[in-house]
Each structure stands twice: as C-alpha cells, then as structure tokens.
Design a protein around this motif. Structure first.
Motif, mmCIF file in Angstrom:
data_model
loop_
_atom_site.group_PDB
_atom_site.id
_atom_site.type_symbol
_atom_site.label_atom_id
_atom_site.label_comp_id
_atom_site.label_asym_id
_atom_site.label_seq_id
_atom_site.Cartn_x
_atom_site.Cartn_y
_atom_site.Cartn_z
ATOM 1 N N ARG A 421 0.823 -1.275 0.086
ATOM 2 C CA ARG A 421 0.066 -0.222 0.134
ATOM 3 C C ARG A 421 0.853 1.314 0.013
ATOM 4 O O ARG A 421 0.695 2.412 -0.555
ATOM 5 C CB ARG A 421 -0.794 -0.059 1.209
ATOM 6 C CG ARG A 421 -2.017 -1.021 1.255
ATOM 7 C CD ARG A 421 -3.041 -0.994 2.412
ATOM 8 N NE ARG A 421 -4.133 -1.739 2.554
ATOM 9 C CZ ARG A 421 -4.979 -1.742 1.914
ATOM 10 N NH1 ARG A 421 -5.454 -0.978 1.200
ATOM 11 N NH2 ARG A 421 -6.066 -2.827 2.143
ATOM 12 N N ALA A 422 2.050 1.159 0.636
ATOM 13 C CA ALA A 422 3.003 2.343 0.848
ATOM 14 C C ALA A 422 3.576 2.746 -0.681
ATOM 15 O O ALA A 422 3.531 3.982 -1.028
ATOM 16 C CB ALA A 422 3.930 2.135 1.935
ATOM 17 N N MET A 427 4.739 -7.688 -4.390
ATOM 18 C CA MET A 427 5.548 -8.651 -3.101
ATOM 19 C C MET A 427 4.968 -10.402 -3.830
ATOM 20 O O MET A 427 4.059 -10.375 -3.741
ATOM 21 C CB MET A 427 5.150 -8.462 -1.802
ATOM 22 C CG MET A 427 5.655 -9.423 -0.944
ATOM 23 S SD MET A 427 7.513 -9.100 -0.395
ATOM 24 C CE MET A 427 7.515 -7.696 0.620
ATOM 25 N N LEU A 428 6.050 -11.098 -4.022
ATOM 26 C CA LEU A 428 5.698 -12.453 -4.386
ATOM 27 C C LEU A 428 5.849 -13.354 -3.193
ATOM 28 O O LEU A 428 6.821 -13.191 -2.291
ATOM 29 C CB LEU A 428 6.572 -12.829 -5.545
ATOM 30 C CG LEU A 428 6.466 -12.110 -6.783
ATOM 31 C CD1 LEU A 428 7.645 -12.385 -7.856
ATOM 32 C CD2 LEU A 428 4.951 -12.033 -7.388
ATOM 33 N N GLY A 450 9.966 -1.250 3.982
ATOM 34 C CA GLY A 450 9.806 -0.992 5.157
ATOM 35 C C GLY A 450 8.227 -1.227 5.717
ATOM 36 O O GLY A 450 7.903 -1.602 6.959
ATOM 37 N N ALA A 451 7.456 -0.919 4.964
ATOM 38 C CA ALA A 451 5.928 -1.126 5.052
ATOM 39 C C ALA A 451 5.589 -2.592 5.379
ATOM 40 O O ALA A 451 6.348 -3.510 4.616
ATOM 41 C CB ALA A 451 5.082 -0.423 4.044
ATOM 42 N N ALA A 452 4.474 -2.632 5.955
ATOM 43 C CA ALA A 452 4.056 -4.089 6.206
ATOM 44 C C ALA A 452 2.445 -4.414 5.906
ATOM 45 O O ALA A 452 1.675 -4.999 6.320
ATOM 46 C CB ALA A 452 4.243 -4.600 7.434
ATOM 47 N N ASP A 453 2.200 -3.241 5.225
ATOM 48 C CA ASP A 453 0.606 -3.331 5.028
ATOM 49 C C ASP A 453 0.272 -3.645 3.374
ATOM 50 O O ASP A 453 1.013 -2.942 2.471
ATOM 51 C CB ASP A 453 -0.068 -2.110 5.337
ATOM 52 C CG ASP A 453 -1.551 -1.887 5.125
ATOM 53 O OD1 ASP A 453 -2.189 -3.056 4.987
ATOM 54 O OD2 ASP A 453 -2.225 -0.800 4.958
ATOM 55 N N PHE A 454 -0.324 -4.751 3.227
ATOM 56 C CA PHE A 454 -0.390 -5.123 1.767
ATOM 57 C C PHE A 454 -1.809 -5.290 1.435
ATOM 58 O O PHE A 454 -2.763 -5.801 1.998
ATOM 59 C CB PHE A 454 0.177 -6.591 1.671
ATOM 60 C CG PHE A 454 1.630 -6.478 1.833
ATOM 61 C CD1 PHE A 454 2.630 -6.268 0.769
ATOM 62 C CD2 PHE A 454 2.085 -6.772 3.054
ATOM 63 C CE1 PHE A 454 4.133 -6.036 1.224
ATOM 64 C CE2 PHE A 454 3.609 -6.585 3.575
ATOM 65 C CZ PHE A 454 4.592 -6.317 2.493
ATOM 66 N N VAL A 455 -2.102 -5.377 -0.033
ATOM 67 C CA VAL A 455 -3.342 -5.500 -0.597
ATOM 68 C C VAL A 455 -3.269 -6.678 -1.361
ATOM 69 O O VAL A 455 -2.453 -7.141 -2.369
ATOM 70 C CB VAL A 455 -3.697 -4.366 -1.711
ATOM 71 C CG1 VAL A 455 -5.020 -4.731 -2.335
ATOM 72 C CG2 VAL A 455 -3.811 -2.999 -1.110
ATOM 73 N N PRO A 456 -3.825 -7.839 -1.081
ATOM 74 C CA PRO A 456 -3.835 -9.191 -1.803
ATOM 75 C C PRO A 456 -4.288 -9.222 -3.319
ATOM 76 O O PRO A 456 -5.230 -8.303 -3.538
ATOM 77 C CB PRO A 456 -4.611 -9.905 -1.005
ATOM 78 C CG PRO A 456 -5.532 -9.094 -0.232
ATOM 79 C CD PRO A 456 -5.006 -7.804 -0.315
ATOM 80 N N GLU A 457 -3.931 -9.986 -4.113
ATOM 81 C CA GLU A 457 -4.554 -9.895 -5.433
ATOM 82 C C GLU A 457 -5.820 -10.800 -5.189
ATOM 83 O O GLU A 457 -5.561 -11.837 -4.667
ATOM 84 C CB GLU A 457 -3.511 -10.739 -6.558
ATOM 85 C CG GLU A 457 -2.244 -10.081 -6.820
ATOM 86 C CD GLU A 457 -2.587 -9.033 -7.834
ATOM 87 O OE1 GLU A 457 -3.664 -8.961 -8.517
ATOM 88 O OE2 GLU A 457 -2.032 -7.840 -7.823
#
Length: 817
Positions: A421-422, A427-428, A450-457
């Motif tokens: 998100r950042a 990210m795989l 460094g961010a750890a907030d992700f949007v999944p496919e």
C-alpha cells in the motif's frame, strides 16, 4: 493350456471382470526403477464441465493405442491422467447444477459446492475411462485445483514475473458480461448473427451532415471521435471540424460533441466511410485510443449494463439500450438509412455471449514480442498429422494480444502476490509458501520500503494458465528435479485440434519461457466425434445421441474402441453404429477362430514351439511370410501413429490369409489324429500366427485379446497379461518370396474351385471329382504336389493330376465335377 474357451464370448461378463483384475494387478504401472527407455505421455485432462461423452472415448482410445504399443515394445510408459477442475467451465457446471449464480453466494459456500461436485464427477470420469480400458497408471491421477497443481502454476507465475514476462496493467481487455470476467483472445469464437446496420446524421461545425454507419448505437455515449480516411474526397472538408449529435435522451450530456480525425485504417467503402470511435467497440477503437491519445469513456459496465454515462438509460442491458437508442434517434429524425445484415460478432466460447472491451487491471504474459521464437518452437515438434502445424502457425502469426491470464472469478489458482500500500511494489510469495492464497494469508515479511501493509491479489488465474503446466505437473517440476529430468520434455502430447490455439500454444509459451525448450517431442492431434449435422459432440452442448456407458453395455468396450480407431489421426468422424457392429464381428471371429485353434493344439508339444519345424509345407511358409510382412507394416504404421492402417493390415491378414484361406487349406492336417510332421508344422504355424494376431490387436481390443491369451498362451509365454507381453518382433527369417508365389497360385486354384461350385450351385463343402493343376515350372510342380493334402482339404477334390504347362496358363486348374 487352461480350461477350454466357452462356446460363446460374453463381453458383459468378461470385460468387467478383466477391468477389475487390471485395477488390482495394475499391469500398466510405471516402473521408476526399471531399465527400459521412458515414454511419457502428457495426457489431456478432461474439463469438469459436464459428463464425458463418446467424443472423449474416441480421442482417448487413439492415444491409448499408442501407449499400449510403446509399452509392449519394452518402453516404460508413464501414462498419467488428470482432470481440469478449476476455472470458469467448472464454475458454470456448478451454477447449472445448483441453479444459482456464484455471485448469489458467499465465496466459501460456492467453493464448497464446487469441491463436492468435482470429487463426484471425477470419480465417474475415472470409472468410465477404466471401463473403456485406458491403460493409465491411476496412481498418478492429478487435479488442476490440487495443491500440487496450484504450487506448480504459482511457481510458473513467479518465475515468469521475475523474468519480466508476466506483468499487470490497466488496459482494454476482452470481457464477458455473462461470466463477468476477462477472457483471452483464444477464448473468442466468431459467430454470424443478425443485426441492424444503421446510418444516422451528425452535424458538422459548418452545418453540413456527416453520415455515420454502425451496428453498435448503444456505444454512442462512449463516442470520443469520428474517423475518416485522409484521401476520401467526400470528407476532406470535415477533417479538423467537430461533429455534434443531440444526445440528452441517452447520454449524460444534451449534445455529444466529438472531433473528426483522419486515419488510414478507415475503409472508405464500408458503410458511409465515416466511423465513430468509442472506447471500446473493437480492436480498431483501442488502436485509435492509443495512437491519437483519446479520452476514456466506459458506457458498458462489467455486468453488461449501461453505466451512468448513458444518462436516462443507465442500468439497461446493452441490447436493450441498443433498441431504445435506435428508437430515440428515429424520433428525432436522425436516422438516414437502415438495413438488416448478418454480422460477425466475437463471442465467449464458454457461454456464447458477445464480448465487450473494458478498461481494467489484468495480468498478462508477453507473447507478441516472441512470435518468431514461438513459430520456431512449433517447428521443433513433430506434428501428427503434419498439416496440423499450420493451424498453430496461423494462430501465432495472427496474435493481436498478449495472453491475459487473470480472471475475476472464484474457483481458480490464486496469484501468489500482494501489492504494498505504501510504495505500490508487488510482493511475491516464496517457494516454501506455495501453494498460498494471498486473500487469506500475508507475505510474512516487510516490503523493501519497510511497510507491512499489503493489498492481496483478488483475481484467480485462467484455467489455461494452470493446465498449460501439465508437463510440469506430471514432471513434478516444483519438487523433484531428478523425476523432472526423466519426464520433460514428454515424448507425446495427444490433444484435439480445437485446442491447438490454447492448450498446445500456452504449454509451448510456458515451456519456452521457463525451460528454454519445447515441452514434448511429438504432438498427436486427434479429431472430433461428430453428432448429427456434423457438429462436434460437446459436454456443454449435451448433443450426443448415445452415451458411452450405453454403447459399452450394448456393444462392448472393444467394439467402441474399434470404431474409435477406424479413421486416420486428426480426422473428424460421426458416431457409427455400423463400425461398432464391425468391431463386434471381429471380436466374435477372433473368439471362434481361437476356439478352433485351441481344439487343434491340445496335444502340441510345447517344448517344440521355440524351434521352427523342418517340415513346413509351402502353405505354412506362405502364411508365415505374409505374417512377417504384416508385422513389419503394422509396426511401421504404429511407429508413425497411423493406428487405422496398422489395424487394417492386421485385420486383412486375420480375415483373409488366416481364416478364409490357411485354415481351409490346413484343416485336414490339423484334424489328423496321428502326430505326423505335417500336422505338427500346421500346429506350430497356427500357434504363432494366432498369438501374433492377438498381440497386434491387443492395443485395439484389450479385453477379448486378454481373455484368449490367458486361456491359450499365458502359461507357455510366461507373461501374466498380453498387455505386458512383448510386441511381435520382426521376422526376416519367415520372409519367403517363393512360398508367397506358390501361395498365390494355391489361392488362385482355390478361387477357381469356389467360383466353379458357385456356378454349379454346389455348396463350398461339396466334393468334386478331379482337379488337373497346371504348373509353369518343374519346381512349382514339385511344391504343389507336396501340398496336395492342403489343396484336397480346401477344394474337396477326390483326384489330382499335375501337369507342366508349356506357357503361363490363364487359369492354373481344370476342374471335372
């Protein structure tokens, strides 16, 4: 020998019993530790989209004949079977079964229904294919939604992404409004449908009329320009002006105003010669959109309904909006001309719905930049039949899109990726995490930023993105490099000609980009079984007049296989009850001939079977020479996958040489009660002839040949099944031109006698008084005299005389009744 063969062959009793025995004993099991060469078959996994039909029996039997042939030649055949049970075809089957749409349920509930139906359907598939006697090693059954397949497909995606071959972007995409998903170019099917070709008037800035012809008036709210050819004198004055149309009744604006532009892609002879560009109506609109940097307007949504851009018509289905806009244009006097035409429409092959072009984010694999490489790869593969390669080349040469592999559906392999998100970086997942569903799992590590907030496919892969990995799935590419090296490239890929542009093409794309080589040595392209009206039999269309189980129960699996192997590879053919009847006749004749042979071989000295008798008569040598030719020709034909010719050669030998002629000629020797050299010669010849015929026919008729073999030959030959016995070896020592010439003369004599009896109204078994046989040489005279017992057996003549003719006689026999 074991117990005597029954008087009649009961396939309804024998076939299920043998099928069960093979399931227990597994004579088709692949031996990883063996020593013979490996022959791997990348078998087509049938789609779980309906029930298997006669067409599957047709194509799978053809591949099975090749598998059995190579196994009998001492090769270690790896013949797995999978089921393609992920993706839109299976979803549609589940929706049809439940009578509910997937979007009407929670995802988890729908998938639960999918998995339950998949298991039930695939078990039925396996039961039918076992009953048909496919020599598959069922220990290696796989599913394209299984963890192994998901792991393989996800790894292939990761490798392609890392190599820069897979990418995501917002782009115009082929879209099915019914299935509500993106589709690939290969899933398009052109249909000729009736429509209205309407010409209506735009007004130019100078007040003149600009006529526009279209079949898609519902796209008017998305019109962004009008194009004319720069050399078209009718519209030179219009270039650079604006064109207007009153649009308040079907768009957000009261007046639609667009520029008139010039482009050489316009065909001045089509319609009015002026074309509106809408985003998007077709591939040309997309090209103009990019070339001329036009604005983006979406008039049709993902559900096939008009968007807010259509103003008062928002929410209508596109076909409803088309009729309404034509009505509104008519009311405002804008229509200049209208005619009914038939128009080629791109439809989704899965559901028949006309496709749209929507702007959406999708995942693609690059193929357009590799056309020459893909063409060369096709030429590295042996195509059987060879002309099928042109279908592949035509498809590659005419590609217009990269391969869209993402689908907005439920049942499929998830993309193993998240987006930060950042910073927006993809990210795989790692190899150790596969298979993984990013919709319910996190990467387990931070992004590079460094961010750890992700949007999944959220999308899943197209089913072809998984089934195109079938060489890697059966080769255990993701987990077992030693096994993979043994089975990749595979020796053979059998498949239908209708999926050259999909399964064959996509598999080649994957193999080239992942491994730098083609996925198989040879492609066996099978034809289709046709329903009434010459239409391909299809699971989704349910257009078969007979079900496989019904045909097997009524006619036998052997008879069904006989029909399936009656045409050249690649040819389409209708379901033929007549060919099944021919198969039943062959089965019956094999049984009858074997019962006769069995009755004549009860007292044979088995210790002598390995040594050719010294006292073979000309009749014996003739049959063995003919048999040697048959072995050679049938073997050569099967080595080139010409299954129909190989079977025809064997049948001709069996019916004509063995049954019609040799058994008649040698019958008196075989009925002798004393163990004479002549009788032993006939017994020895008959043993080897019948055993060889059974082996040559075993790939086609596995049940009846096995049953006869077990009764007559298994104990002597030392193999527990004919299907694990060795293919007949080439027999050069049996070739005998002189014996064949003598045999031809004897058959001519026999034919003359049969004609004479027919003309005289005598039965074939009637006796005749005297035969005078004319020979052209002293050597022939001596050979024919030695074969008197066989000639007497076949002709029922009481007396013989042999005369040396002064010249070659037109008829080598004179008959006295």
């Amino acid at each position: 020998m074991s117990t005597m063969l029954p008087n009649r062959y009961s396939f309804r009793a024998v076939e299920p019993r043998l099928a069960q025995a093979w399931a227990t004993d597994d004579p088709y099991a692949f031996d990883p530790q063996g020593t013979g060469p490996i022959y791997t078959i990348d078998t087509p996994p049938p789609t779980v989209s309906g029930e298997l039909h006669i067409g599957h029996c047709f194509s799978y039997t053809q591949a099975d004949v090749i598998a059995r042939f190579h196994r009998m030649r001492g090769e270690r055949v790896f013949f797995p079977m999978g089921f393609d049970d992920n993706g839109l075809p299976t979803e549609r089957l589940v929706e049809k079964t439940l009578k509910r749409k997937a979007i009407e349920m929670e995802r988890a509930e729908f998938l639960e229904h999918c998995y339950a139906l998949i298991e039930q359907t695939e078990d039925r598939f396996e039961a039918l294919l076992r009953r048909l006697s496919l020599s598959v090693d069922w220990r290696y059954r796989y599913s394209t939604i299984s963890p192994l397949a998901q792991r393989t497909a996800q790894l292939s995606f990761i490798r392609l992404y890392e190599a820069g071959r897979a990418y995501a972007q917002f782009a115009p995409t082929l879209w099915c409004p019914e299935c509500q998903t993106a589709i690939a170019q290969a899933e398009l099917e052109d249909k000729l449908l009736p429509t209205l070709f309407t010409t209506f008037a735009f007004t130019l800035t100078d007040g003149t009329t600009l006529p526009i012809a279209t079949t898609r008036p519902e796209l008017l709210p998305a019109c962004v320009a009008i194009f004319v050819h720069p050399a078209d004198p009718r519209y030179t004055h219009a270039i650079g002006q604006n064109a207007q149309l009153t649009s308040g009744t079907f768009a957000q604006t009261e007046t639609l105003t667009v520029p008139v532009l010039a482009d050489t892609l316009v065909d001045p002879s089509k319609g009015s010669g002026a074309v509106m560009c809408c985003t998007f109506g077709d591939a040309t609109d997309i090209r103009w959109y990019h070339t001329h940097q036009l604005p983006l307007r979406n008039a049709i949504g993902r559900d096939g309904r008009m968007t807010d851009l259509a103003g008062p018509l928002a929410g209508l289905r596109s076909e409803q909006a088309r009729k309404r806009i034509l009505q509104l244009l008519q009311e405002q006097g804008a229509i200049l001309h209208q005619e009914a035409i038939e128009h080629s429409i791109g439809t989704h092959e899965r559901c028949g719905t006309p496709v749209e072009y929507l702007h959406a984010r999708q995942w693609f694999i690059q193929v357009l930049d590799q056309k020459e490489r893909l063409l060369e790869a096709g030429r590295q593969i042996q195509w059987q039949p060879a002309y099928m390669r042109m279908r592949y080349e035509h498809w590659v040469e005419n590609l217009q899109w990269d391969w869209c592999i993402s689908r907005q559906r439920f049942l499929g392999v998830p993309f193993p990726a998240w987006t930060c998100r950042a910073c927006g970086e993809v990210m795989l997942a790692t190899l150790e995490q596969l298979p993984i569903d990013p919709r319910s799992s996190q990467p387990g590590r931070a992004c590079r930023c460094g961010a750890a907030d992700f949007v999944p496919e959220m999308d899943v892969m197209d089913t072809w993105a998984t089934s195109s990995c079938s060489p890697q799935i059966i080769g255990r590419w993701a987990d077992d490099p030693v096994w993979f090296a043994q089975h990749f490239p595979a020796a053979l890929r059998p498949q239908g000609h209708d999926i050259i542009r999909t399964w064959a093409f996509y598999s080649i794309v994957k193999a080239l980009n992942l491994h730098g080589t083609v996925p198989w040595q040879k492609l066996l392209i099978t034809g289709h079984a046709l329903a009434n009206g010459q239409q391909k039999i299809s699971k989704s269309k349910s257009n078969s007049s007979v079900q496989p189980e019904q045909a097997i129960e009524q006619e036998s699996a052997d008879a069904l296989r006989y029909w399936a192997t009656s045409v050249k590879i690649g040819s389409d053919t209708p379901y033929s009850p007549e060919q099944l009847a021919n198969g039943r006749r062959l089965v019956t004749k094999l049984w009858q001939a074997s019962r006769f042979v069995e009755s004549r071989l009860q007292d044979i000295d088995r210790s002598t079977l390995a040594t050719t008798p010294a006292g073979l008569l000309a009749t014996d040598r003739w049959l063995l020479s003919r048999l040697a030719h048959t072995i050679t020709s049938a073997t050569a034909a099967l080595a080139h996958e010409d299954i129909a010719t190989a079977r025809q050669e064997t049948e001709r030998f069996f019916w004509s040489d063995l049954c019609d002629n040799y058994l008649e000629l040698a019958k008196s020797r075989l009925y002798q009660t004393e163990p004479t050299p002549e009788r032993h010669a006939a017994q020895w010849t008959l043993y080897h002839a019948l055993l060889t015929v059974l082996k040559l026919l075993a790939p086609y008729l596995p049940f009846v040949t096995e049953e006869i073999y077990l009764h007559l030959f298994a104990q002597q030959e030392g193999r527990s099944s004919i299907h694990s016995a060795l293919w007949p070896a080439e027999q050069r020592a049996w070739l005998d031109e002189a014996a064949e010439a003598t045999g031809k003369t004897m058959l001519t004599i026999l034919g003359a006698v049969r004609r004479y009896k027919a003309e005289q109204g005598l039965s074939v078994g009637s006796q005749i008084q005297h035969l005078q046989i004319l020979a052209v040489s002293a050597e022939d005279l001596q050979i024919l005299e030695a074969a008197t017992c066989d000639l007497r057996s076949a002709t029922r003549a009481q007396e013989f005389s042999f005369t040396l003719a002064l010249q070659d006689p037109s008829e080598p026999v004179l008959i006295t009744g």
